[in-house]
Design a protein around this motif. Structure first.
Motif, short mmCIF file in Angstrom:
data_model
loop_
_atom_site.label_atom_id
_atom_site.label_comp_id
_atom_site.label_asym_id
_atom_site.label_seq_id
_atom_site.Cartn_x
_atom_site.Cartn_y
_atom_site.Cartn_z
N TRP B 28 1.08 -0.59 0.21
CA TRP B 28 0.13 -0.29 0.10
C TRP B 28 1.14 1.22 -0.18
N ARG B 31 4.78 1.26 1.23
CA ARG B 31 4.96 0.35 2.28
C ARG B 31 4.48 -1.06 2.04
N TYR B 54 -1.80 -0.38 -5.00
CA TYR B 54 -2.12 0.89 -4.39
C TYR B 54 -0.93 1.00 -4.30
N LEU B 107 -10.30 -2.66 -4.16
CA LEU B 107 -10.95 -3.79 -3.54
C LEU B 107 -12.29 -5.17 -4.10
N VAL B 179 1.07 -3.91 11.42
CA VAL B 179 -0.25 -4.06 11.52
C VAL B 179 -1.76 -4.16 11.06
N ASP B 180 -0.77 -3.41 9.11
CA ASP B 180 -1.83 -4.02 8.51
C ASP B 180 -1.49 -4.68 7.71
N PRO B 181 -2.43 -5.62 6.94
CA PRO B 181 -2.51 -7.09 6.15
C PRO B 181 -2.57 -6.34 4.37
N TYR B 182 -3.06 -4.91 4.50
CA TYR B 182 -3.25 -4.67 3.69
C TYR B 182 -4.54 -5.88 2.45
N PHE B 183 -4.38 -5.41 0.97
CA PHE B 183 -5.22 -6.80 0.44
C PHE B 183 -4.30 -7.57 -0.41
N ASP B 184 -3.42 -8.26 0.38
CA ASP B 184 -2.36 -8.66 -0.75
C ASP B 184 -2.73 -10.21 -1.07
N ASP B 185 -3.80 -11.21 0.29
CA ASP B 185 -4.35 -12.25 0.19
C ASP B 185 -5.48 -11.88 -0.15
N LEU B 186 -5.79 -11.10 -1.20
CA LEU B 186 -7.02 -10.73 -2.54
C LEU B 186 -5.78 -10.86 -4.01
N ARG B 217 -1.38 -14.62 7.09
CA ARG B 217 -2.69 -13.74 6.28
C ARG B 217 -2.50 -14.91 5.07
#
Lengths: 258, 283
Positions: B28, B31, B54, B107, B179-186, B217
């Motif tokens: 993201w 990051r 992102y 998303l 702290v934030d996994p963002y959307f990597d799994d998606l 994750r």
């Protein structure tokens, strides 16, 4: 952290006006973006709107009042709100955001995507970000730290945040969650409480005249016959700003005192 | 332990990326970007990519190096530097096309691809210029009594997904310690080929020493290959392993001002191996 004394600065007046955006909101996620909006949001939670839910600027919900620009001494964490969860909040209608704008027009259409030809813009800006979704799903306010005819324009190049004319054109049912509460600038506060939802002057910051605002606005701004002065910070609010929320005076860096 | 061995090299990963492919990149902004993989793409001859991100410096670097035909994005930012200067130059010179999306539509597009449905409905986009700028975007009318018209966000199918995690095992399981996994799994679930770089390859039975189960994750259903790239997210942030290298990021951003500056940066940091890059940036 030097103690500041003296009369309220323009930045502090702006912070209070930004805090006022959240008055009466109760238990929603107050999500101010940028330095003075963040100061204002935290001020609202610290004083007259304690039920507000706020983030640490990242993925945590915190209940204590954090300072801006310095490492928080401690965070009272009361929630986990990564980006994906933020969409749950926004799309379920539990947020009020204060966004910036590179351009905004008389009906509150906002642009921070780009300016010019979509294939070859004269200025590539941030992109749509979340503005389309924020504005169609939730209350939105705007913060304009540089009120000028470059920002307050007759027509925005791209509509990223949906304004009232666009929302009204969708019809009352599709646009039922759309509401632009305030536009707070370094000169004044505006709202859309007019019959056709055109932007009107709501209050003037101390030292600013109607003529100043009209000259800095690139569209015909509705001006009521009697425009009050923007509310001044109380002593309690000044204490919160100076001693707790903005110990470095970052607000004055964003909006210098005239 | 019966764990498959899905370890690959950076070169294996780059070899699967063909001209004209659609590549999704996790993280993201500036990051936790898979920068070692991005750098390898920069060294490769691949061209005409569609990048879905992102966006951060991944997008700026690939645009500047002439790898990109189209960017699908909702923002491109370096966080501490609000606007990505190389992306700006690429757009303002007309060098790359763009697909302008709200970050929530983005998303939904990934989610639709992951769930193998053609679209997902959303209110997002109505009234904004997202629809004007994307004439192919259609709306759909609710078949129920409300009859509401919504945007039909189409699936964002990816040929390849590239993500970066803090820890991973040889089976392709990945652990996010930030702290934030963002959307990597998606991104992975939306893609046909899924590759993960990790700061550190570890034994599967040590994940829980690093963090609780919810930090794992990326399960290995989501990945086809894994490679260890220590400091591989540099110069983006990869907390808790390391913060963003702000000084280096400034140096990178400044190269948008002149071709000479970019050429010098490229020669020093990009036309070199990953190992040489890491030596050059270890100051």
């Amino acid at each position: 952290m030097t103690a500041r004394n003296g009369p309220p600065t323009r930045a502090e007046v702006c912070a209070v006006a930004l805090a006022e955006c959240f008055r009466g909101n109760g238990e929603i996620l107050a999500n101010p973006i940028g330095t003075l909006p963040t100061i204002g949001g935290r001020l609202a939670k610290a004083t007259f709107e304690p039920a507000l839910v706020m983030t640490d600027g990242e993925a945590l919900l915190v209940e204590n009042i954090l300072p801006v620009g310095v490492e928080a001494p401690e965070k009272v964490v009361a929630g986990y709100n990564p980006y994906r969860t933020m969409f749950d909040v926004v799309w379920s209608g539990r947020r009020h955001i204060i966004m910036g704008a590179s351009q905004i027009d008389a009906h509150g259409n906002q642009n921070f995507a780009f300016i010019g030809d979509p294939m070859k813009p004269t200025a590539q800006l941030l992109g749509m970000r979340g503005a389309p979704g924020n504005t169609i799903n939730d209350r939105t306010s705007y913060w304009i730290p540089n009120h000028s005819t470059r920002v307050m324009v007759p027509e925005v190049s791209v509509v990223s945040g949906v304004g009232y004319d666009r929302a009204d054109a969708l019809g009352p049912y599709p646009s039922r969650y759309h509401e632009i509460v305030r536009v707070v600038t370094n000169l004044c506060v505006c709202d859309f409480d007019t019959p056709d939802h055109a932007m009107q002057l709501r209050s003037l910051h101390p030292g600013v005249t109607v003529d100043d605002v009209v000259a800095a606005t690139g569209f015909p701004l509705a001006v009521p016959s009697d425009v009050p002065q923007t509310r001044l910070p109380t002593d309690d609010e000044l204490h919160w700003i100076r001693a707790v929320i903005d110990p470095l005076g970052l607000g004055e860096q964003e909006v210098p005192n005239p | 332990m019966p764990v498959p061995d899905k370890r690959v090299t950076i070169d294996d990963i780059v070899a699967t990326v063909q001209d004209g492919m659609t590549v999704g990149i996790g993280g993201w902004g500036s990051r936790r970007k898979p920068m070692a993989l991005v750098r390898a793409l920069l060294r490769s001859p691949v061209r005409n990519l569609t990048i879905v991100s992102y966006g951060g410096p991944d997008v700026g670097l690939l645009c500047r190096a002439g790898k990109v035909r189209k960017v699908v994005y909702s923002f491109v930012s370096l966080d501490s530097i609000a606007l990505e200067p190389h992306f700006r130059n690429a757009r303002q010179s007309g060098a790359v096309e763009s697909v302008e999306l709200d970050e929530g539509m983005f998303l939904l597009g990934l989610q639709a691809a992951a769930w193998r449905v053609p679209f997902l409905p959303t209110r997002v986009g109505l009234g904004s210029d997202v629809l004007r700028l994307n004439p192919a975007l259609a709306t759909v009318k609710s078949p129920y009594a409300d009859g509401e018209e919504l945007v039909a966000m189409p699936a964002l199918e990816l040929d390849v997904a590239l993500i970066h995690m803090h820890r991973g095992d040889r089976g392709g399981t990945g652990q996010c310690l930030g702290v934030d996994p963002y959307f990597d799994d998606l991104f992975c679930m939306a893609a046909h080929k899924r590759f993960m770089s990790v700061e550190k390859l570890v034994d599967t039975d040590t994940f829980l020493e690093e963090g609780p189960p919810q930090t794992i994750r990326i399960n290995r259903l989501m990945t086809d290959g894994v490679v260890e790239t220590p400091h591989g997210a540099h110069f983006t942030e990869c907390v808790p392993d390391f913060p963003r290298d702000e000084e280096f990021q400034k140096e990178y951003a400044a190269t948008a001002k002149s071709d000479d500056a970019w050429d010098a940066f490229r020669a020093k940091y990009l036309d070199v191996s990953e190992a040489e890059y890491q030596t050059a940036v270890s100051r």
